[in-house]
Scaffold this motif. Structure first.
Motif, PDB file in Angstrom:
ATOM      1  N   ALA A  32       0.904  -0.935   0.143  1.00 14.71           N
ATOM      2  CA  ALA A  32       0.099  -0.136   0.004  1.00 14.71           C
ATOM      3  C   ALA A  32       0.696   1.328   0.137  1.00 14.71           C
ATOM      4  O   ALA A  32       0.584   2.112  -0.601  1.00 14.71           O
ATOM      5  N   LEU A  33       1.871   1.251   0.827  1.00 13.19           N
ATOM      6  CA  LEU A  33       2.666   2.258   0.941  1.00 13.19           C
ATOM      7  C   LEU A  33       3.617   2.684  -0.298  1.00 13.19           C
ATOM      8  O   LEU A  33       3.915   3.710  -0.875  1.00 13.19           O
ATOM      9  N   SER A  34       4.137   1.636  -1.117  1.00 18.06           N
ATOM     10  CA  SER A  34       4.636   1.730  -2.366  1.00 18.06           C
ATOM     11  C   SER A  34       3.678   2.084  -3.470  1.00 18.06           C
ATOM     12  O   SER A  34       4.064   2.987  -4.455  1.00 18.06           O
ATOM     13  N   VAL A  35       2.470   1.897  -3.419  1.00 14.71           N
ATOM     14  CA  VAL A  35       1.452   2.045  -4.424  1.00 14.71           C
ATOM     15  C   VAL A  35       1.115   3.895  -4.159  1.00 14.71           C
ATOM     16  O   VAL A  35       1.127   4.600  -5.167  1.00 14.71           O
ATOM     17  N   LEU A  36       0.910   3.889  -3.024  1.00 15.33           N
ATOM     18  CA  LEU A  36       0.822   5.404  -2.682  1.00 15.33           C
ATOM     19  C   LEU A  36       1.989   6.452  -3.009  1.00 15.33           C
ATOM     20  O   LEU A  36       1.961   7.565  -3.302  1.00 15.33           O
ATOM     21  N   ALA A  37       3.326   5.928  -2.951  1.00 16.05           N
ATOM     22  CA  ALA A  37       4.225   6.584  -3.272  1.00 16.05           C
ATOM     23  C   ALA A  37       4.407   6.855  -4.829  1.00 16.05           C
ATOM     24  O   ALA A  37       5.057   8.192  -5.007  1.00 16.05           O
ATOM     25  N   VAL A  38       4.033   6.145  -5.530  1.00 14.50           N
ATOM     26  CA  VAL A  38       4.124   6.472  -6.837  1.00 14.50           C
ATOM     27  C   VAL A  38       3.054   7.169  -7.394  1.00 14.50           C
ATOM     28  O   VAL A  38       2.882   7.511  -8.522  1.00 14.50           O
ATOM     29  N   SER A  39       1.534   7.260  -6.872  1.00 17.75           N
ATOM     30  CA  SER A  39       0.455   7.779  -7.343  1.00 17.75           C
ATOM     31  C   SER A  39       0.576   9.481  -7.187  1.00 17.75           C
ATOM     32  O   SER A  39       1.426   9.899  -6.301  1.00 17.75           O
ATOM     33  N   ASN A  40      -0.056   9.888  -8.113  1.00 16.06           N
ATOM     34  CA  ASN A  40      -0.033  11.294  -8.465  1.00 16.06           C
ATOM     35  C   ASN A  40      -1.270  12.056  -7.910  1.00 16.06           C
ATOM     36  O   ASN A  40      -1.943  12.903  -8.508  1.00 16.06           O
TER      37      ASN A  40
END
Length: 111
Positions: A32-40
């Motif tokens: 979840a944190l990796s998905v949020l890190a690359v989301s704009n």
């Protein structure tokens, strides 16, 4: 083991926060944190903060816990109070402006 974290009065509409939260349910904290890190999206920062806070609470209960061992069991964005403002409009009228707030709740459990 259930661990919870709540962030209140985030200046963001609940609908926009839910849009970011939808793919994160039933995922591990690391994913979840990796998905949020690359989301704009602007909602990613407070949602990531809430997940990180809940994981920190889980680490206090069990220091040997890893981010890939914990799953997001519940992730909600509830509406908070709405700030109401007025802006001057043409012909002496006033137009209302609504500034919504959100309460973000995260619950984690061992997966």
């Amino acid at each position: 083991m259930r661990v919870k974290a709540v962030i209140k009065y985030v200046r963001l509409s609940p609908r926009k926060a839910r849009y970011v939260m939808q793919p994160l349910r039933r995922q591990t904290v690391a994913k979840a944190l990796s998905v949020l890190a690359v989301s704009n999206r602007r909602a990613c920062r407070p949602v990531a903060k809430a997940i990180a806070s809940a994981f920190a609470n889980a680490k206090q209960a069990d220091p040997t816990l890893g981010e890939d061992q914990v799953v997001i069991s519940r992730l909600t964005a509830d509406g908070g109070p709405v700030w109401k403002r007025f802006r001057a409009a043409a012909f002496g009228r006033a137009v209302s402006i609504r500034k919504p707030t959100t309460h973000i709740t995260v619950e984690l459990e061992r997966g």
